[in-house]
Design a protein around this motif. Structure first.
Motif, PDB file in Angstrom:
ATOM      1  N   LEU A 204      51.362  45.867  34.262  1.00  0.00           N
ATOM      2  CA  LEU A 204      51.817  45.485  35.607  1.00  0.00           C
ATOM      3  C   LEU A 204      50.725  44.717  36.352  1.00  0.00           C
ATOM      4  O   LEU A 204      50.996  44.068  37.353  1.00  0.00           O
ATOM      5  CB  LEU A 204      52.206  46.725  36.427  1.00  0.00           C
ATOM      6  N   TYR A 205      49.478  44.840  35.863  1.00  0.00           N
ATOM      7  CA  TYR A 205      48.348  44.177  36.519  1.00  0.00           C
ATOM      8  C   TYR A 205      47.998  42.829  35.900  1.00  0.00           C
ATOM      9  O   TYR A 205      47.068  42.173  36.343  1.00  0.00           O
ATOM     10  CB  TYR A 205      47.115  45.089  36.501  1.00  0.00           C
ATOM     11  N   GLY A 206      48.726  42.451  34.862  1.00  0.00           N
ATOM     12  CA  GLY A 206      48.457  41.160  34.231  1.00  0.00           C
ATOM     13  C   GLY A 206      49.226  40.063  34.929  1.00  0.00           C
ATOM     14  O   GLY A 206      50.109  40.317  35.740  1.00  0.00           O
ATOM     15  N   SER A 207      48.857  38.832  34.661  1.00  0.00           N
ATOM     16  CA  SER A 207      49.633  37.700  35.170  1.00  0.00           C
ATOM     17  C   SER A 207      49.324  36.480  34.345  1.00  0.00           C
ATOM     18  O   SER A 207      48.313  36.408  33.644  1.00  0.00           O
ATOM     19  CB  SER A 207      49.335  37.428  36.645  1.00  0.00           C
ATOM     20  N   SER A 208      50.205  35.497  34.417  1.00  0.00           N
ATOM     21  CA  SER A 208      49.991  34.275  33.639  1.00  0.00           C
ATOM     22  C   SER A 208      48.801  33.491  34.175  1.00  0.00           C
ATOM     23  O   SER A 208      48.318  32.575  33.538  1.00  0.00           O
ATOM     24  CB  SER A 208      51.248  33.413  33.675  1.00  0.00           C
ATOM     25  N   LYS A 209      48.341  33.876  35.381  1.00  0.00           N
ATOM     26  CA  LYS A 209      47.214  33.160  35.992  1.00  0.00           C
ATOM     27  C   LYS A 209      45.870  33.764  35.581  1.00  0.00           C
ATOM     28  O   LYS A 209      44.830  33.307  36.009  1.00  0.00           O
ATOM     29  CB  LYS A 209      47.317  33.238  37.521  1.00  0.00           C
ATOM     30  N   ILE A 210      45.922  34.848  34.765  1.00  0.00           N
ATOM     31  CA  ILE A 210      44.688  35.592  34.468  1.00  0.00           C
ATOM     32  C   ILE A 210      43.596  34.713  33.866  1.00  0.00           C
ATOM     33  O   ILE A 210      42.421  34.895  34.125  1.00  0.00           O
ATOM     34  CB  ILE A 210      45.008  36.793  33.548  1.00  0.00           C
ATOM     35  N   LYS A 211      44.012  33.700  33.089  1.00  0.00           N
ATOM     36  CA  LYS A 211      43.012  32.864  32.429  1.00  0.00           C
ATOM     37  C   LYS A 211      42.328  31.896  33.379  1.00  0.00           C
ATOM     38  O   LYS A 211      41.317  31.295  33.029  1.00  0.00           O
ATOM     39  CB  LYS A 211      43.657  32.102  31.274  1.00  0.00           C
ATOM     40  N   LYS A 212      42.940  31.732  34.567  1.00  0.00           N
ATOM     41  CA  LYS A 212      42.339  30.779  35.494  1.00  0.00           C
ATOM     42  C   LYS A 212      41.152  31.374  36.248  1.00  0.00           C
ATOM     43  O   LYS A 212      40.363  30.663  36.850  1.00  0.00           O
ATOM     44  CB  LYS A 212      43.400  30.302  36.491  1.00  0.00           C
ATOM     45  N   ALA A 213      41.087  32.719  36.262  1.00  0.00           N
ATOM     46  CA  ALA A 213      40.023  33.369  37.020  1.00  0.00           C
ATOM     47  C   ALA A 213      38.721  33.330  36.236  1.00  0.00           C
ATOM     48  O   ALA A 213      38.694  33.649  35.060  1.00  0.00           O
ATOM     49  CB  ALA A 213      40.414  34.816  37.292  1.00  0.00           C
ATOM     50  N   LEU A 214      37.676  32.924  36.879  1.00  0.00           N
ATOM     51  CA  LEU A 214      36.369  32.924  36.222  1.00  0.00           C
ATOM     52  C   LEU A 214      35.508  33.971  36.872  1.00  0.00           C
ATOM     53  O   LEU A 214      35.506  34.135  38.081  1.00  0.00           O
ATOM     54  CB  LEU A 214      35.700  31.550  36.357  1.00  0.00           C
ATOM     55  N   TRP A 215      34.769  34.704  36.056  1.00  0.00           N
ATOM     56  CA  TRP A 215      33.958  35.781  36.605  1.00  0.00           C
ATOM     57  C   TRP A 215      32.765  35.211  37.338  1.00  0.00           C
ATOM     58  O   TRP A 215      32.072  34.372  36.813  1.00  0.00           O
ATOM     59  CB  TRP A 215      33.497  36.690  35.448  1.00  0.00           C
TER      60      TRP A 215
ATOM     61  N   ASN B 115      51.999  31.252  43.596  1.00  0.00           N
ATOM     62  CA  ASN B 115      51.910  30.514  44.851  1.00  0.00           C
ATOM     63  C   ASN B 115      50.562  30.664  45.552  1.00  0.00           C
ATOM     64  O   ASN B 115      50.266  29.959  46.502  1.00  0.00           O
ATOM     65  CB  ASN B 115      53.008  30.975  45.821  1.00  0.00           C
ATOM     66  N   VAL B 116      49.799  31.683  45.123  1.00  0.00           N
ATOM     67  CA  VAL B 116      48.529  31.936  45.818  1.00  0.00           C
ATOM     68  C   VAL B 116      47.386  32.040  44.812  1.00  0.00           C
ATOM     69  O   VAL B 116      46.737  33.066  44.694  1.00  0.00           O
ATOM     70  CB  VAL B 116      48.596  33.239  46.673  1.00  0.00           C
ATOM     71  N   PRO B 117      47.109  30.976  44.096  1.00  0.00           N
ATOM     72  CA  PRO B 117      46.107  31.042  43.037  1.00  0.00           C
ATOM     73  C   PRO B 117      44.701  31.346  43.545  1.00  0.00           C
ATOM     74  O   PRO B 117      43.940  32.019  42.878  1.00  0.00           O
ATOM     75  CB  PRO B 117      46.183  29.656  42.392  1.00  0.00           C
ATOM     76  N   VAL B 118      44.347  30.860  44.736  1.00  0.00           N
ATOM     77  CA  VAL B 118      42.991  31.077  45.244  1.00  0.00           C
ATOM     78  C   VAL B 118      42.790  32.547  45.593  1.00  0.00           C
ATOM     79  O   VAL B 118      41.825  33.183  45.196  1.00  0.00           O
ATOM     80  CB  VAL B 118      42.736  30.178  46.484  1.00  0.00           C
ATOM     81  N   TYR B 119      43.774  33.126  46.309  1.00  0.00           N
ATOM     82  CA  TYR B 119      43.729  34.534  46.694  1.00  0.00           C
ATOM     83  C   TYR B 119      43.610  35.409  45.449  1.00  0.00           C
ATOM     84  O   TYR B 119      42.770  36.273  45.325  1.00  0.00           O
ATOM     85  CB  TYR B 119      45.015  34.860  47.470  1.00  0.00           C
ATOM     86  N   HIS B 120      44.504  35.078  44.480  1.00  0.00           N
ATOM     87  CA  HIS B 120      44.567  35.822  43.234  1.00  0.00           C
ATOM     88  C   HIS B 120      43.222  35.786  42.502  1.00  0.00           C
ATOM     89  O   HIS B 120      42.669  36.799  42.112  1.00  0.00           O
ATOM     90  CB  HIS B 120      45.653  35.187  42.361  1.00  0.00           C
ATOM     91  N   SER B 121      42.701  34.567  42.376  1.00  0.00           N
ATOM     92  CA  SER B 121      41.474  34.365  41.627  1.00  0.00           C
ATOM     93  C   SER B 121      40.288  35.076  42.282  1.00  0.00           C
ATOM     94  O   SER B 121      39.502  35.719  41.600  1.00  0.00           O
ATOM     95  CB  SER B 121      41.219  32.857  41.521  1.00  0.00           C
ATOM     96  N   THR B 122      40.191  35.004  43.606  1.00  0.00           N
ATOM     97  CA  THR B 122      39.078  35.629  44.321  1.00  0.00           C
ATOM     98  C   THR B 122      39.114  37.148  44.143  1.00  0.00           C
ATOM     99  O   THR B 122      38.103  37.779  43.833  1.00  0.00           O
ATOM    100  CB  THR B 122      39.151  35.290  45.832  1.00  0.00           C
ATOM    101  N   ASN B 123      40.302  37.725  44.328  1.00  0.00           N
ATOM    102  CA  ASN B 123      40.421  39.175  44.211  1.00  0.00           C
ATOM    103  C   ASN B 123      40.182  39.649  42.788  1.00  0.00           C
ATOM    104  O   ASN B 123      39.615  40.717  42.564  1.00  0.00           O
ATOM    105  CB  ASN B 123      41.802  39.618  44.693  1.00  0.00           C
TER     106      ASN B 123
ATOM    107  N   LYS C 126      38.221  38.176  40.661  1.00  0.00           N
ATOM    108  CA  LYS C 126      36.772  38.083  40.446  1.00  0.00           C
ATOM    109  C   LYS C 126      36.077  39.355  40.906  1.00  0.00           C
ATOM    110  O   LYS C 126      35.231  39.902  40.208  1.00  0.00           O
ATOM    111  CB  LYS C 126      36.211  36.881  41.227  1.00  0.00           C
ATOM    112  N   VAL C 127      36.464  39.825  42.122  1.00  0.00           N
ATOM    113  CA  VAL C 127      35.836  41.036  42.685  1.00  0.00           C
ATOM    114  C   VAL C 127      36.149  42.239  41.801  1.00  0.00           C
ATOM    115  O   VAL C 127      35.254  43.021  41.446  1.00  0.00           O
ATOM    116  CB  VAL C 127      36.350  41.274  44.131  1.00  0.00           C
ATOM    117  N   LEU C 128      37.418  42.370  41.406  1.00  0.00           N
ATOM    118  CA  LEU C 128      37.823  43.501  40.570  1.00  0.00           C
ATOM    119  C   LEU C 128      37.105  43.470  39.226  1.00  0.00           C
ATOM    120  O   LEU C 128      36.581  44.493  38.764  1.00  0.00           O
ATOM    121  CB  LEU C 128      39.339  43.468  40.353  1.00  0.00           C
ATOM    122  N   ASP C 129      37.059  42.290  38.618  1.00  0.00           N
ATOM    123  CA  ASP C 129      36.419  42.179  37.304  1.00  0.00           C
ATOM    124  C   ASP C 129      34.925  42.462  37.371  1.00  0.00           C
ATOM    125  O   ASP C 129      34.369  43.053  36.452  1.00  0.00           O
ATOM    126  CB  ASP C 129      36.686  40.799  36.700  1.00  0.00           C
ATOM    127  N   ARG C 130      34.301  42.025  38.459  1.00  0.00           N
ATOM    128  CA  ARG C 130      32.863  42.298  38.620  1.00  0.00           C
ATOM    129  C   ARG C 130      32.635  43.813  38.706  1.00  0.00           C
ATOM    130  O   ARG C 130      31.767  44.365  38.030  1.00  0.00           O
ATOM    131  CB  ARG C 130      32.324  41.603  39.871  1.00  0.00           C
TER     132      ARG C 130
END
Lengths: 201, 201
Positions: free
Chosen positions: A190-201, B12-20, B22-26
Protein backbone atom coordinates in the motif's frame (compact mmCIF):
# COMPACT_ATOMS: atom_id res chain seq x y z
CA UNK A 1 8.54 -11.17 -10.23
CA UNK A 2 7.30 -8.51 -12.61
CA UNK A 3 3.80 -9.98 -12.93
CA UNK A 4 2.35 -7.08 -10.99
CA UNK A 5 3.38 -4.75 -13.71
CA UNK A 6 5.17 -2.47 -11.24
CA UNK A 7 8.34 -1.02 -12.67
CA UNK A 8 7.08 -1.38 -16.22
CA UNK A 9 5.03 1.81 -16.27
CA UNK A 10 1.77 0.40 -14.91
CA UNK A 11 0.09 3.64 -15.77
CA UNK A 12 0.34 2.73 -19.45
CA UNK A 13 -0.88 -0.85 -19.10
CA UNK A 14 -3.79 -0.76 -16.68
CA UNK A 15 -5.54 -3.86 -18.06
CA UNK A 16 -2.42 -6.05 -17.89
CA UNK A 17 -1.68 -4.79 -14.41
CA UNK A 18 -5.23 -5.28 -13.16
CA UNK A 19 -5.59 -8.83 -14.55
CA UNK A 20 -2.31 -10.03 -13.07
CA UNK A 21 -3.08 -8.40 -9.74
CA UNK A 22 -6.45 -10.19 -9.67
CA UNK A 23 -4.71 -13.56 -10.11
CA UNK A 24 -2.07 -12.77 -7.49
CA UNK A 25 -4.63 -11.49 -5.00
CA UNK A 26 -6.85 -14.53 -5.48
CA UNK A 27 -3.87 -16.83 -4.80
CA UNK A 28 -2.87 -14.85 -1.73
CA UNK A 29 -6.42 -14.84 -0.33
CA UNK A 30 -6.79 -18.60 -0.82
CA UNK A 31 -3.37 -19.29 0.75
CA UNK A 32 -4.25 -17.05 3.69
CA UNK A 33 -7.63 -18.74 4.21
CA UNK A 34 -6.12 -22.23 4.08
CA UNK A 35 -3.32 -21.31 6.50
CA UNK A 36 -5.73 -19.65 8.96
CA UNK A 37 -7.81 -22.82 9.15
CA UNK A 38 -4.73 -25.10 9.29
CA UNK A 39 -3.56 -23.06 12.28
CA UNK A 40 -7.01 -23.24 13.88
CA UNK A 41 -7.23 -27.02 13.44
CA UNK A 42 -3.67 -27.92 14.45
CA UNK A 43 -3.61 -25.31 17.24
CA UNK A 44 -6.70 -26.88 18.85
CA UNK A 45 -5.26 -30.39 18.25
CA UNK A 46 -2.00 -29.40 19.96
CA UNK A 47 -3.84 -27.92 22.96
CA UNK A 48 -6.06 -31.01 23.33
CA UNK A 49 -3.15 -33.46 22.98
CA UNK A 50 -1.05 -31.71 25.61
CA UNK A 51 -3.83 -30.84 28.08
CA UNK A 52 -5.34 -34.32 28.11
CA UNK A 53 -1.94 -35.99 28.49
CA UNK A 54 -1.13 -37.62 31.81
CA UNK A 55 0.53 -40.76 33.12
CA UNK A 56 0.61 -42.28 36.59
CA UNK A 57 3.59 -44.29 37.80
CA UNK A 58 4.06 -46.06 41.10
CA UNK A 59 7.39 -45.93 42.91
CA UNK A 60 7.13 -48.43 45.73
CA UNK A 61 4.14 -47.08 47.67
CA UNK A 62 4.16 -43.57 46.17
CA UNK A 63 2.02 -42.66 43.16
CA UNK A 64 3.35 -39.95 40.85
CA UNK A 65 1.31 -38.35 38.08
CA UNK A 66 2.91 -36.50 35.17
CA UNK A 67 0.80 -33.71 33.61
CA UNK A 68 1.63 -30.79 31.33
CA UNK A 69 1.55 -28.35 34.28
CA UNK A 70 4.75 -29.98 35.61
CA UNK A 71 6.64 -28.15 32.86
CA UNK A 72 6.08 -24.41 32.44
CA UNK A 73 7.17 -24.52 28.80
CA UNK A 74 4.20 -26.79 28.03
CA UNK A 75 1.83 -24.37 29.80
CA UNK A 76 3.28 -21.56 27.64
CA UNK A 77 2.81 -23.73 24.53
CA UNK A 78 -0.82 -24.47 25.42
CA UNK A 79 -1.57 -20.78 26.07
CA UNK A 80 0.20 -19.69 22.85
CA UNK A 81 -1.60 -22.29 20.72
CA UNK A 82 -4.95 -21.48 22.33
CA UNK A 83 -4.45 -17.78 21.58
CA UNK A 84 -3.31 -18.31 18.00
CA UNK A 85 -6.19 -20.75 17.31
CA UNK A 86 -8.79 -18.24 18.58
CA UNK A 87 -7.17 -15.42 16.61
CA UNK A 88 -7.06 -17.57 13.46
CA UNK A 89 -10.77 -18.33 13.76
CA UNK A 90 -11.57 -14.59 13.76
CA UNK A 91 -9.11 -13.85 10.93
CA UNK A 92 -10.28 -16.86 8.93
CA UNK A 93 -13.87 -15.62 9.09
CA UNK A 94 -12.79 -12.10 8.06
CA UNK A 95 -10.81 -13.56 5.17
CA UNK A 96 -13.77 -15.72 4.06
CA UNK A 97 -16.16 -12.75 4.20
CA UNK A 98 -13.79 -10.57 2.15
CA UNK A 99 -13.48 -13.37 -0.44
CA UNK A 100 -17.27 -13.74 -0.70
CA UNK A 101 -17.70 -9.97 -1.00
CA UNK A 102 -14.78 -9.78 -3.43
CA UNK A 103 -13.20 -6.91 -1.53
CA UNK A 104 -9.47 -6.15 -1.23
CA UNK A 105 -7.67 -4.84 1.84
CA UNK A 106 -7.00 -1.12 1.25
CA UNK A 107 -7.74 0.04 4.79
CA UNK A 108 -4.31 0.97 6.17
CA UNK A 109 -5.21 0.94 9.92
CA UNK A 110 -6.75 -2.55 9.52
CA UNK A 111 -3.74 -3.74 7.47
CA UNK A 112 -1.43 -2.39 10.19
CA UNK A 113 -3.46 -4.14 12.91
CA UNK A 114 -3.42 -7.49 11.06
CA UNK A 115 0.32 -7.15 10.29
CA UNK A 116 1.16 -6.30 13.92
CA UNK A 117 -0.86 -9.11 15.51
CA UNK A 118 0.39 -11.62 12.90
CA UNK A 119 3.99 -10.63 13.68
CA UNK A 120 3.43 -11.00 17.44
CA UNK A 121 1.67 -14.35 16.99
CA UNK A 122 4.44 -15.64 14.70
CA UNK A 123 7.22 -14.77 17.16
CA UNK A 124 5.22 -15.98 20.20
CA UNK A 125 4.52 -19.36 18.58
CA UNK A 126 8.17 -19.75 17.50
CA UNK A 127 9.34 -18.85 21.03
CA UNK A 128 6.82 -21.25 22.63
CA UNK A 129 7.80 -24.12 20.32
CA UNK A 130 11.47 -23.43 20.91
CA UNK A 131 11.15 -23.41 24.71
CA UNK A 132 8.99 -26.55 24.67
CA UNK A 133 11.41 -28.30 22.29
CA UNK A 134 14.30 -27.45 24.64
CA UNK A 135 12.36 -28.91 27.58
CA UNK A 136 11.51 -31.98 25.52
CA UNK A 137 15.19 -32.53 24.72
CA UNK A 138 16.04 -32.38 28.45
CA UNK A 139 13.19 -34.80 29.22
CA UNK A 140 14.21 -37.22 26.47
CA UNK A 141 18.01 -37.03 26.67
CA UNK A 142 18.60 -35.76 30.22
CA UNK A 143 21.62 -33.57 30.97
CA UNK A 144 24.20 -35.74 32.67
CA UNK A 145 26.58 -32.81 33.40
CA UNK A 146 23.85 -31.23 35.53
CA UNK A 147 22.51 -34.50 36.90
CA UNK A 148 19.10 -33.90 35.30
CA UNK A 149 17.69 -37.35 34.55
CA UNK A 150 15.81 -38.55 31.47
CA UNK A 151 12.20 -38.54 32.62
CA UNK A 152 10.95 -40.04 29.35
CA UNK A 153 12.41 -43.38 30.47
CA UNK A 154 9.78 -43.39 33.21
CA UNK A 155 6.90 -41.61 31.46
CA UNK A 156 7.15 -42.93 27.89
CA UNK A 157 3.45 -42.67 26.96
CA UNK A 158 3.26 -39.13 28.37
CA UNK A 159 6.35 -38.05 26.39
CA UNK A 160 5.05 -39.53 23.13
CA UNK A 161 1.76 -37.63 23.36
CA UNK A 162 3.61 -34.39 24.17
CA UNK A 163 5.75 -35.07 21.09
CA UNK A 164 2.63 -35.28 18.92
CA UNK A 165 1.32 -32.00 20.38
CA UNK A 166 4.71 -30.40 19.76
CA UNK A 167 4.75 -31.61 16.14
CA UNK A 168 1.33 -29.95 15.57
CA UNK A 169 2.62 -26.78 17.22
CA UNK A 170 5.66 -26.72 14.90
CA UNK A 171 3.36 -26.77 11.84
CA UNK A 172 1.27 -24.01 13.47
CA UNK A 173 4.34 -21.81 14.00
CA UNK A 174 5.65 -22.35 10.43
CA UNK A 175 2.18 -21.48 9.05
CA UNK A 176 2.09 -18.39 11.24
CA UNK A 177 5.51 -17.29 9.91
CA UNK A 178 4.27 -17.62 6.30
CA UNK A 179 1.09 -15.69 7.22
CA UNK A 180 3.12 -12.89 8.78
CA UNK A 181 4.97 -12.53 5.44
CA UNK A 182 1.63 -12.40 3.59
CA UNK A 183 0.27 -9.69 5.89
CA UNK A 184 3.56 -7.74 5.51
CA UNK A 185 3.06 -7.91 1.73
CA UNK A 186 -0.60 -6.82 2.04
CA UNK A 187 0.37 -3.85 4.19
CA UNK A 188 3.58 -2.57 2.64
CA UNK A 189 2.50 -2.71 -0.98
CA UNK A 190 0.00 0.00 0.00
CA UNK A 191 3.06 2.23 0.44
CA UNK A 192 4.47 1.66 -3.03
CA UNK A 193 3.80 3.77 -6.08
CA UNK A 194 4.78 3.96 -9.71
CA UNK A 195 6.64 7.16 -8.82
CA UNK A 196 8.97 5.36 -6.39
CA UNK A 197 11.83 5.30 -8.88
CA UNK A 198 11.73 9.04 -9.32
CA UNK A 199 12.69 9.71 -5.71
CA UNK A 200 16.38 10.13 -5.08
CA UNK A 201 17.80 9.73 -1.62
CA UNK B 1 0.48 7.27 7.43
CA UNK B 2 -0.20 9.15 4.23
CA UNK B 3 3.15 10.92 4.18
CA UNK B 4 4.28 8.87 1.22
CA UNK B 5 1.59 10.45 -0.86
CA UNK B 6 0.22 7.06 -1.91
CA UNK B 7 -3.55 7.07 -2.20
CA UNK B 8 -3.66 10.82 -2.75
CA UNK B 9 -2.92 10.72 -6.45
CA UNK B 10 0.87 10.80 -6.25
CA UNK B 11 0.95 11.25 -10.00
CA UNK B 12 -0.36 14.78 -9.54
CA UNK B 13 2.02 15.77 -6.76
CA UNK B 14 5.44 14.41 -7.68
CA UNK B 15 7.41 17.04 -5.74
CA UNK B 16 5.46 16.50 -2.50
CA UNK B 17 5.73 12.75 -2.95
CA UNK B 18 9.44 12.81 -3.69
CA UNK B 19 10.31 15.11 -0.76
CA UNK B 20 8.39 13.05 1.77
CA UNK B 21 9.81 9.82 0.42
CA UNK B 22 13.33 11.24 0.75
CA UNK B 23 12.70 12.01 4.45
CA UNK B 24 11.17 8.58 5.09
CA UNK B 25 13.95 6.76 3.26
CA UNK B 26 16.64 8.70 5.11
CA UNK B 27 15.03 7.77 8.46
CA UNK B 28 14.71 4.13 7.45
CA UNK B 29 18.34 3.95 6.25
CA UNK B 30 19.64 5.52 9.47
CA UNK B 31 17.50 3.21 11.64
CA UNK B 32 18.71 0.20 9.66
CA UNK B 33 22.35 1.24 9.95
CA UNK B 34 22.10 1.82 13.70
CA UNK B 35 20.32 -1.49 14.27
CA UNK B 36 22.85 -3.44 12.15
CA UNK B 37 25.73 -2.12 14.27
CA UNK B 38 23.81 -2.58 17.55
CA UNK B 39 23.33 -6.24 16.56
CA UNK B 40 26.99 -6.56 15.59
CA UNK B 41 28.20 -5.08 18.90
CA UNK B 42 25.79 -6.87 21.22
CA UNK B 43 26.02 -10.12 19.26
CA UNK B 44 29.80 -10.19 19.71
CA UNK B 45 29.43 -9.16 23.38
CA UNK B 46 26.96 -11.99 23.98
CA UNK B 47 29.26 -14.56 22.31
CA UNK B 48 32.29 -13.37 24.31
CA UNK B 49 30.41 -13.30 27.63
CA UNK B 50 29.06 -16.83 27.21
CA UNK B 51 32.16 -18.43 25.67
CA UNK B 52 34.58 -17.07 28.27
CA UNK B 53 32.31 -18.02 31.14
CA UNK B 54 33.42 -20.86 33.42
CA UNK B 55 33.45 -21.72 37.08
CA UNK B 56 35.22 -24.48 38.98
CA UNK B 57 33.75 -25.99 42.13
CA UNK B 58 35.18 -28.63 44.40
CA UNK B 59 32.98 -31.36 45.79
CA UNK B 60 35.10 -33.14 48.38
CA UNK B 61 38.03 -34.35 46.26
CA UNK B 62 36.33 -33.95 42.87
CA UNK B 63 36.72 -30.79 40.78
CA UNK B 64 33.82 -29.85 38.51
CA UNK B 65 34.00 -27.13 35.88
CA UNK B 66 30.90 -25.49 34.42
CA UNK B 67 31.21 -24.14 30.85
CA UNK B 68 28.69 -23.13 28.19
CA UNK B 69 29.15 -26.45 26.35
CA UNK B 70 27.42 -28.21 29.25
CA UNK B 71 24.14 -26.81 27.94
CA UNK B 72 23.29 -27.26 24.27
CA UNK B 73 20.95 -24.25 24.31
CA UNK B 74 23.95 -22.01 25.10
CA UNK B 75 25.92 -23.52 22.22
CA UNK B 76 22.94 -22.78 19.93
CA UNK B 77 22.80 -19.21 21.30
CA UNK B 78 26.54 -18.66 20.68
CA UNK B 79 26.27 -20.01 17.11
CA UNK B 80 23.14 -17.94 16.38
CA UNK B 81 24.68 -14.74 17.75
CA UNK B 82 27.96 -15.36 15.92
CA UNK B 83 26.07 -15.84 12.66
CA UNK B 84 23.87 -12.79 13.11
CA UNK B 85 26.84 -10.61 14.11
CA UNK B 86 28.80 -11.62 10.98
CA UNK B 87 25.75 -11.09 8.78
CA UNK B 88 25.10 -7.68 10.37
CA UNK B 89 28.67 -6.59 9.64
CA UNK B 90 28.19 -7.33 5.92
CA UNK B 91 24.72 -5.74 5.82
CA UNK B 92 25.90 -2.74 7.84
CA UNK B 93 28.69 -2.09 5.33
CA UNK B 94 26.24 -2.45 2.40
CA UNK B 95 23.87 -0.04 4.12
CA UNK B 96 26.67 2.48 4.79
CA UNK B 97 27.88 2.31 1.17
CA UNK B 98 24.34 2.84 -0.18
CA UNK B 99 23.95 5.87 2.14
CA UNK B 100 27.25 7.37 0.97
CA UNK B 101 26.33 6.76 -2.68
CA UNK B 102 22.80 8.03 -2.04
CA UNK B 103 21.26 5.02 -3.78
CA UNK B 104 17.91 3.41 -3.00
CA UNK B 105 17.13 -0.31 -3.06
CA UNK B 106 15.14 -1.00 -6.24
CA UNK B 107 16.78 -4.30 -7.11
CA UNK B 108 14.07 -6.89 -6.44
CA UNK B 109 16.31 -10.00 -6.26
CA UNK B 110 18.57 -8.21 -3.73
CA UNK B 111 15.55 -6.98 -1.75
CA UNK B 112 14.18 -10.55 -1.71
CA UNK B 113 17.56 -11.91 -0.54
CA UNK B 114 17.85 -9.35 2.28
CA UNK B 115 14.21 -9.90 3.31
CA UNK B 116 14.63 -13.70 3.36
CA UNK B 117 17.87 -13.76 5.34
CA UNK B 118 16.57 -11.10 7.76
CA UNK B 119 13.45 -13.20 8.37
CA UNK B 120 15.51 -16.36 8.99
CA UNK B 121 17.90 -14.49 11.30
CA UNK B 122 15.01 -12.93 13.25
CA UNK B 123 13.31 -16.28 13.86
CA UNK B 124 16.59 -18.09 14.61
CA UNK B 125 17.63 -15.48 17.20
CA UNK B 126 14.17 -15.54 18.83
CA UNK B 127 14.25 -19.36 18.93
CA UNK B 128 17.81 -19.38 20.35
CA UNK B 129 16.96 -16.81 23.03
CA UNK B 130 13.78 -18.67 23.92
CA UNK B 131 15.55 -22.04 24.29
CA UNK B 132 18.39 -20.47 26.30
CA UNK B 133 15.91 -18.61 28.52
CA UNK B 134 14.06 -21.88 29.18
CA UNK B 135 17.33 -23.58 30.14
CA UNK B 136 18.24 -20.59 32.34
CA UNK B 137 14.91 -20.88 34.16
CA UNK B 138 15.58 -24.57 34.86
CA UNK B 139 19.11 -23.74 36.05
CA UNK B 140 17.91 -20.90 38.28
CA UNK B 141 14.64 -22.32 39.63
CA UNK B 142 15.10 -26.06 39.15
CA UNK B 143 12.10 -28.29 38.47
CA UNK B 144 11.22 -30.08 41.68
CA UNK B 145 8.53 -32.28 40.04
CA UNK B 146 11.23 -33.79 37.82
CA UNK B 147 13.97 -33.73 40.45
CA UNK B 148 16.09 -31.37 38.36
CA UNK B 149 18.09 -29.33 40.85
CA UNK B 150 18.91 -25.60 40.79
CA UNK B 151 22.47 -25.53 39.53
CA UNK B 152 22.76 -21.75 39.98
CA UNK B 153 22.96 -22.32 43.73
CA UNK B 154 26.32 -24.00 43.10
CA UNK B 155 27.57 -21.98 40.12
CA UNK B 156 26.37 -18.46 40.95
CA UNK B 157 29.13 -16.51 39.14
CA UNK B 158 28.74 -18.68 36.02
CA UNK B 159 24.96 -18.14 35.96
CA UNK B 160 25.26 -14.37 36.38
CA UNK B 161 27.60 -14.05 33.39
CA UNK B 162 25.31 -16.25 31.26
CA UNK B 163 22.47 -13.94 32.32
CA UNK B 164 24.40 -10.92 31.00
CA UNK B 165 25.07 -12.72 27.70
CA UNK B 166 21.39 -13.66 27.48
CA UNK B 167 20.32 -10.05 28.11
CA UNK B 168 22.53 -8.90 25.19
CA UNK B 169 21.07 -11.66 23.02
CA UNK B 170 17.52 -10.51 23.85
CA UNK B 171 18.34 -6.99 22.58
CA UNK B 172 19.91 -8.56 19.47
CA UNK B 173 16.77 -10.58 18.74
CA UNK B 174 14.43 -7.60 19.27
CA UNK B 175 16.61 -5.49 16.93
CA UNK B 176 16.57 -8.29 14.37
CA UNK B 177 12.75 -8.44 14.53
CA UNK B 178 12.53 -4.68 13.85
CA UNK B 179 15.02 -5.03 10.99
CA UNK B 180 12.99 -7.84 9.44
CA UNK B 181 9.98 -5.47 9.39
CA UNK B 182 12.12 -2.78 7.70
CA UNK B 183 13.33 -5.18 5.02
CA UNK B 184 9.73 -6.38 4.47
CA UNK B 185 8.73 -2.74 3.93
CA UNK B 186 11.69 -2.18 1.55
CA UNK B 187 10.75 -5.23 -0.49
CA UNK B 188 6.97 -5.19 -0.62
CA UNK B 189 6.54 -1.52 -1.40
CA UNK B 190 8.23 -2.35 -4.72
CA UNK B 191 5.03 -4.31 -5.50
CA UNK B 192 2.65 -1.43 -4.87
CA UNK B 193 1.44 1.08 -7.41
CA UNK B 194 -0.91 4.03 -7.63
CA UNK B 195 -3.15 1.81 -9.76
CA UNK B 196 -3.62 -0.70 -6.94
CA UNK B 197 -7.06 0.63 -6.06
CA UNK B 198 -8.33 0.07 -9.58
CA UNK B 199 -7.97 -3.70 -9.31
CA UNK B 200 -11.05 -5.53 -8.18
CA UNK B 201 -10.82 -9.03 -6.82
Amino acid sequence: MSYLGVGVSPGNVPVYHSTNMKVLDRKIKITELVLRFVILGLGVLSVVLIMTDSQVREFFTIQKKATYTDMKALVFLVVANGLVAGYSLIQGLRCAVSMIRGSLLFNKPLAWAIFSVDQVMAYVTVAAVSAAAQSAVFAKMGQSELQWMKICNMYGKFCNQVGEGLASAIVVSISMVVLSCISAFSLFRLYGSSKIKKALW
